[in-house]
Every structure is written in structure tokens, then in C-alpha cells.
Write a protein that holds these residues in place. Structure first.
Motif, PDB file in Angstrom:
ATOM      1  N   LEU A 182     -16.640  34.372 -10.042  1.00  0.00           N
ATOM      2  CA  LEU A 182     -16.350  33.574 -11.236  1.00  0.00           C
ATOM      3  C   LEU A 182     -14.871  33.221 -11.208  1.00  0.00           C
ATOM      4  O   LEU A 182     -14.011  34.102 -11.219  1.00  0.00           O
ATOM      5  CB  LEU A 182     -16.695  34.371 -12.499  1.00  0.00           C
ATOM      6  N   LEU A 183     -14.580  31.927 -11.147  1.00  0.00           N
ATOM      7  CA  LEU A 183     -13.204  31.435 -11.103  1.00  0.00           C
ATOM      8  C   LEU A 183     -12.809  30.910 -12.476  1.00  0.00           C
ATOM      9  O   LEU A 183     -13.466  30.019 -13.017  1.00  0.00           O
ATOM     10  CB  LEU A 183     -13.068  30.325 -10.060  1.00  0.00           C
ATOM     11  N   LEU A 184     -11.725  31.456 -13.025  1.00  0.00           N
ATOM     12  CA  LEU A 184     -11.236  31.051 -14.335  1.00  0.00           C
ATOM     13  C   LEU A 184      -9.873  30.401 -14.191  1.00  0.00           C
ATOM     14  O   LEU A 184      -9.075  30.791 -13.345  1.00  0.00           O
ATOM     15  CB  LEU A 184     -11.135  32.268 -15.261  1.00  0.00           C
ATOM     16  N   GLY A 185      -9.597  29.435 -15.032  1.00  0.00           N
ATOM     17  CA  GLY A 185      -8.293  28.789 -14.982  1.00  0.00           C
ATOM     18  C   GLY A 185      -8.315  27.458 -15.691  1.00  0.00           C
ATOM     19  O   GLY A 185      -9.376  26.848 -15.886  1.00  0.00           O
ATOM     20  N   VAL A 189     -23.572  32.072  -5.177  1.00  0.00           N
ATOM     21  CA  VAL A 189     -23.119  31.300  -6.334  1.00  0.00           C
ATOM     22  C   VAL A 189     -21.650  31.575  -6.631  1.00  0.00           C
ATOM     23  O   VAL A 189     -21.210  32.728  -6.693  1.00  0.00           O
ATOM     24  CB  VAL A 189     -23.973  31.619  -7.574  1.00  0.00           C
ATOM     25  N   VAL A 190     -20.886  30.488  -6.779  1.00  0.00           N
ATOM     26  CA  VAL A 190     -19.525  30.547  -7.294  1.00  0.00           C
ATOM     27  C   VAL A 190     -19.499  29.692  -8.555  1.00  0.00           C
ATOM     28  O   VAL A 190     -19.918  28.531  -8.527  1.00  0.00           O
ATOM     29  CB  VAL A 190     -18.498  30.018  -6.272  1.00  0.00           C
ATOM     30  N   ALA A 191     -19.072  30.260  -9.647  1.00  0.00           N
ATOM     31  CA  ALA A 191     -18.992  29.524 -10.913  1.00  0.00           C
ATOM     32  C   ALA A 191     -17.526  29.342 -11.289  1.00  0.00           C
ATOM     33  O   ALA A 191     -16.681  30.187 -10.984  1.00  0.00           O
ATOM     34  CB  ALA A 191     -19.734  30.270 -12.017  1.00  0.00           C
ATOM     35  N   ALA A 192     -17.235  28.237 -11.954  1.00  0.00           N
ATOM     36  CA  ALA A 192     -15.860  27.935 -12.336  1.00  0.00           C
ATOM     37  C   ALA A 192     -15.840  27.341 -13.738  1.00  0.00           C
ATOM     38  O   ALA A 192     -16.742  26.569 -14.107  1.00  0.00           O
ATOM     39  CB  ALA A 192     -15.228  26.961 -11.345  1.00  0.00           C
ATOM     40  N   THR A 193     -14.826  27.701 -14.505  1.00  0.00           N
ATOM     41  CA  THR A 193     -14.698  27.140 -15.847  1.00  0.00           C
ATOM     42  C   THR A 193     -13.291  27.352 -16.387  1.00  0.00           C
ATOM     43  O   THR A 193     -12.583  28.265 -15.965  1.00  0.00           O
ATOM     44  CB  THR A 193     -15.712  27.796 -16.825  1.00  0.00           C
TER      45      THR A 193
END
Length: 475
Positions: free
Chosen positions: A186-189, A296-300
Motif C-alpha cells: 500500500l503506497l500512501l502519499g 496487488v499494489v494499491a496507491a492513494t
């Protein structure tokens, strides 16, 4: 003179910052951010722990050498810039407090844009020596395994993200190890920080044989959801003239990026949860599920925990996506990396190397801009500026107006600092650690308390004492 290390040790004191099972001390660092005459040269970082003096001058190549007896050393920094004097400037350490002295240079020494001969250094000060730009950091979170002196030169062909910041480098190292597993990421930024670029780097590092497929979760059509995600069979509906695999099966044995997953419609959340639980999809018009092997890679940029609390995002789906979490810092927190980012962007948009150098004014504009839209804005602004360059020199007037405005006070500086002037050195270090953690945890005081191993009430008392408002970190 005896040098005093600006650092903390692994003790149980209130000034300890925990990162995992190890203490992450704050250390003084000098960053060589940018050479205006060599915009593709990258940057470097020099640890100032147990360093008595730093002498900076011109050399035939970029080099860093230390001399001295015992643990205390004198650091020599050489930069191949003709505008630097052979002995240009000196930084001196007196009991952990640093000063800057010009050594009679031809082109002068500038501190935050003002010419000086002798000055006391403060955290985040910008030093300009003969069109070579440095940033002084009084205390940077530095994992114990971080290298002392680091040089990161010209951009390479691979698109692996690079950084001079030691804690961010450690987090990227951990992400590189995670990339070789099937654990969800999970990528946050904030918008424009490079989440998709990092997701592609995770895929490239994974060794998976399938494709990298990016899904814009906000653009999924409720009426065509199943067909978009899971594909359809020929004849399943009017206009279905051939079999289509859908986005999930297109990523079979590869990586599926769920970009802006916080914008995913509720129906898509339910459908995707089944895929993650069962590792299979059912194409429209088929009675037979198809097995899939998808990482799965999720980003938000959205706070998913708050969306769950508001009922806008499924808690069970977040649990499935929450394997390894990596937060990308905004560009305003990465001024030390601007030279690296400049080199990386130029490798992509200026392969013919039409740009030869930056004027001093353009370099200052680059390093003092707020860049509110992050790396994306930097890339677009640089692309525009290159279109206006006719003689190989990028000048300040070539930047778009938004890029040359002075940077506003950052989140750290935005917090009230009424009592900061009365803090002891130990309290100042603790305050810096709180600010770093609040930034990393996006203002979540509970998580900050967990990281510090302290009660939430204790952290709140510290914030009140130091004049820190956690609300300014919630983005």
C-alpha cells in the motif's frame, strides 16, 4: 577543539525515536544538493557525527576525505566547479553547534541567499558556494545501518527511486525486500509524489513474469464493472465480438496497481475482495471461474482509515491491501533530493543533453520553490523550461511563475513555536523527533505514541509543551 556528536544513543530516554526494534538517532548531516554547472551530477550526503571541521573547495573531481586522530575527524569536500575557490569555505563544530566561515573566496559564500563571511548555521539552511548548493541539517533521522558518507551520481537507466535521506533510503531498502514477495503493498502519499513510478519499481524488482497493469479506480464504470475487471466471453452481450481478459487477468503472474484505490466504487470493492480471497475471477458470460495469480499494489492520497470509519471503504478490503505500507514524502520535505530528482527527470526528458547548466538564480529558484504539486509539477515545469532554453543555460525566467515563488513555511514551521526558544538541547531533539513522526504518520498521535513506546497522553503533553499542532500534518 573537541567535536560533539549531534546524535542520540539507544537508551530508554524520552529523546529516543524508535523505528522497528532499533533506535533511530538524529544526526547532523551536510547535503551537497546541486552543482549548477553540472545539473546531472546528482548529490551527496556527509555525516557530521564526530566531525570537528568541514573544508569545502575546488578539486579535479567530486571527492570526500577525512583526516584526524581517533574518532574525531576533519572532512575535506572537493567539487569540480570552476566557480569555487581552491579553499572556499569552512564549517566548524563547537559542542554540537555549527558555524560557516568564508575563506576569502573569489565568488563569495551565501547563506539563504545573503552573502556572509561568518555565520551560525541553523537546521535546513541553504549554503551557496561558487554556484554549488548545500543544505545543512542539524538533526536527520538516521538508522544505525545507514552509511556515513554517500554519493549518488548521474541517473542510471533503471527507474529505481533514489534518495539521500537516510531514513527514506532505509524504507526503500525494506520495500525492495518486500518487492520480491507476493505481499500486497500500500503506497500512501500526496498527489504527484511518484506512487505509480514506485509501483512499477516494485514490479520490476519482483521478478514476476507477467505484466504491470494499472487500474484507475476512480474511472471504473458501475455498469461495466465486471467486464472491465474480469473480462467477458464472446457473445456475452451486444457488442462482445471476442473474448476479453479484463484488467485482473491481464495482470496474471504480474502486478495489478490499484491507483487511487480510495476512489474505488463500493461495487468494485466487493468484487475485488472476492478476487483477493479466492484468487479467481468469473468473466461475464462464463460459468467457469478462471484462476489468477496477481500481486496487488494499491496507491492513494486519501486517509483510508478515515474512509473506513466513515463507511466509504470496506475494512475487510483494507485488511487485504494492508500488507506492507510505504509513505512517499511530499517534495517540500525532500529539498535534499532535488539534485537527484533533477538528474532523474533530465535523463527522461532531455536524453540529448541540450541543457548544460543552470544559472545561479535558476538553481536558487529550484531549491526555494514550495513545489506544492510535488515531482509531477517539477517534471512539467522543467519540460516547459527546456522548451525555452536556446543556449544550453536554464535561467530563472524560464521557470513557470508558480515554480519561482519563495517556499512558504512548511508544516514543521507552521506549528506555533512560542516556547521553543526556551527548550534545552535534549528537548529540541525530542521536538524534532515528534515532528518527523507526525509527518510520517500523517498527524496520527496514537501511531506516534506507539512508535515512541509512550502513552498517548504523554505525547499530547509534549506537543502542548513544544507548541505542535498535529492537525497541520493531516493531509
Amino acid at each position: 577543539m573537541t567535536a560533539s556528536a549531534v546524535t542520540t544513543t539507544q537508551t530508554a530516554s524520552d529523546t529516543e525515536l524508535e523505528h522497528g526494534d532499533e533506535a533511530t538517532p538524529l544526526t547532523a548531516q551536510l547535503f551537497l544538493v546541486l552543482e549548477a554547472g553540472r545539473p546531472r551530477a546528482g548529490g551527496a550526503r556527509c555525516a557530521l557525527t564526530n566531525t570537528e571541521e568541514v573544508v569545502i573547495g575546488r578539486g579535479v573531481e567530486r571527492a570526500f576525505s577525512r583526516e584526524g586522530a581517533g574518532a574525531v575527524t576533519r572532512l575535506h569536500v572537493s567539487v569540480p566547479a570552476p566557480t569555487l575557490s581552491a579553499l572556499h569555505a569552512r564549517l566548524r563544530n563547537h559542542r554540537g553547534h555549527w558555524s560557516l566561515q568564508d575563506l576569502g573566496s573569489t565568488n563569495g559564500t551565501f547563506l539563504n541567499g545573503v552573502r556572509v563571511t561568518d555565520a551560525v548555521l541553523r537546521d535546513r539552511d541553504l549554503l551557496e558556494l561558487g554556484q554549488t548548493f548545500f543544505v545543512f541539517r542539524e538533526g536527520v533521522p538516521t538508522p544505525p545501518r545507514a552509511a556515513g558518507d554517500v554519493e549518488v551520481g548521474e541517473a542510471r537507466d533503471e527507474a529505481t527511486p533514489r534518495t539521500l535521506l537516510p531514513l527514506e533510503a532505509e524504507q526503500l531498502r525494506l520495500l525492495g525486500s518486500i518487492a520480491r514477495t507476493k505481499l500486497p503493498v500500500l503506497l500512501l502519499g500526496e498527489t504527484g509524489t511518484g506512487k505509480e513510478l514506485l509501483a512499477r519499481a516494485v514490479h520490476d524488482r519482483s521478478g514476476r513474469s507477467g505484466a504491470f497493469v494499472a487500474v484507475n479506480c476512480g474511472a471504473l464504470s458501475p455498469s461495466l464493472l465486471d467486464s472491465q475487471l474480469f473480462g467477458h466471453c464472446r457473445g456475452a452481450f451486444s457488442g462482445a465480438t471476442r473474448d476479453e481478459p479484463g484488467l485482473v487477468r491481464a495482470a496474471d503472474r504480474g502486478t495489478l496497481l490499484l491507483d487511487e484505490v480510495g476512489d474505488m466504487p463500493p461495487a468494485a470493492q466487493v468484487a475485488l475482495l472476492r478476487v483477493l480471497q479466492e484468487n479467481e475471477v468469473l468473466p461475464v458470460g462464463s460459468a467457469t471461474p478462471r484462476t489468477v495469480d496477481v500481486r496487488v499494489v494499491a496507491a492513494t492520497h486519501q486517509p483510508l482509515a478515515q474512509l473506513v470509519a466513515a463507511g466509504a471503504f470496506r475494512a475487510d478490503l483494507l485488511a487485504r491491501l494492508h500488507g506492507h505500507v510505504h509513505t512517499l514524502p511530499p517534495l517540500r520535505h525532500r529539498r535534499e533530493d532535488l539534485g537527484l530528482l533533477l538528474a532523474d527527470v533530465l535523463r527522461t526528458i532531455d536524453p540529448g543533453q541540450s541543457l548544460q547548466r543552470l544559472s545561479p538564480e535558476a538553481a536558487r529558484a529550484l531549491l526555494t520553490s514550495a513545489w506544492p504539486l510535488n515531482v509531477r509539477q517539477l517534471t512539467q515545469s522543467l519540460t516547459r523550461a527546456l522548451a525555452l532554453v536556446t543556449d544550453g543555460v536554464l535561467r530563472a525566467r524560464d521557470w513557470e511563475p508558480a515554480a519561482v515563488t519563495a517556499a512558504p513555511r512548511d508544516r514543521e514551521a507552521a506549528a506555533p513555536t512560542v516556547s521553543v526558544a526556551r527548550l534545552s538541547p535534549e528537548e529540541e531533539q525530542l521536538r524534532e523527533k515528534l515532528l518527523a513522526l507526525l509527518s510520517a504518520e500523517r498527524g496520527n498521535v496514537t501511531e506516534v505514541a506507539k512508535n515512541l513506546g509512550k502513552a498517548r497522553m504523554q505525547v499530547q503533553r509534549w506537543m502542548k509543551r513544544f507548541g505542535v499542532d498535529p492537525a497541520v500534518y493531516r493531509h
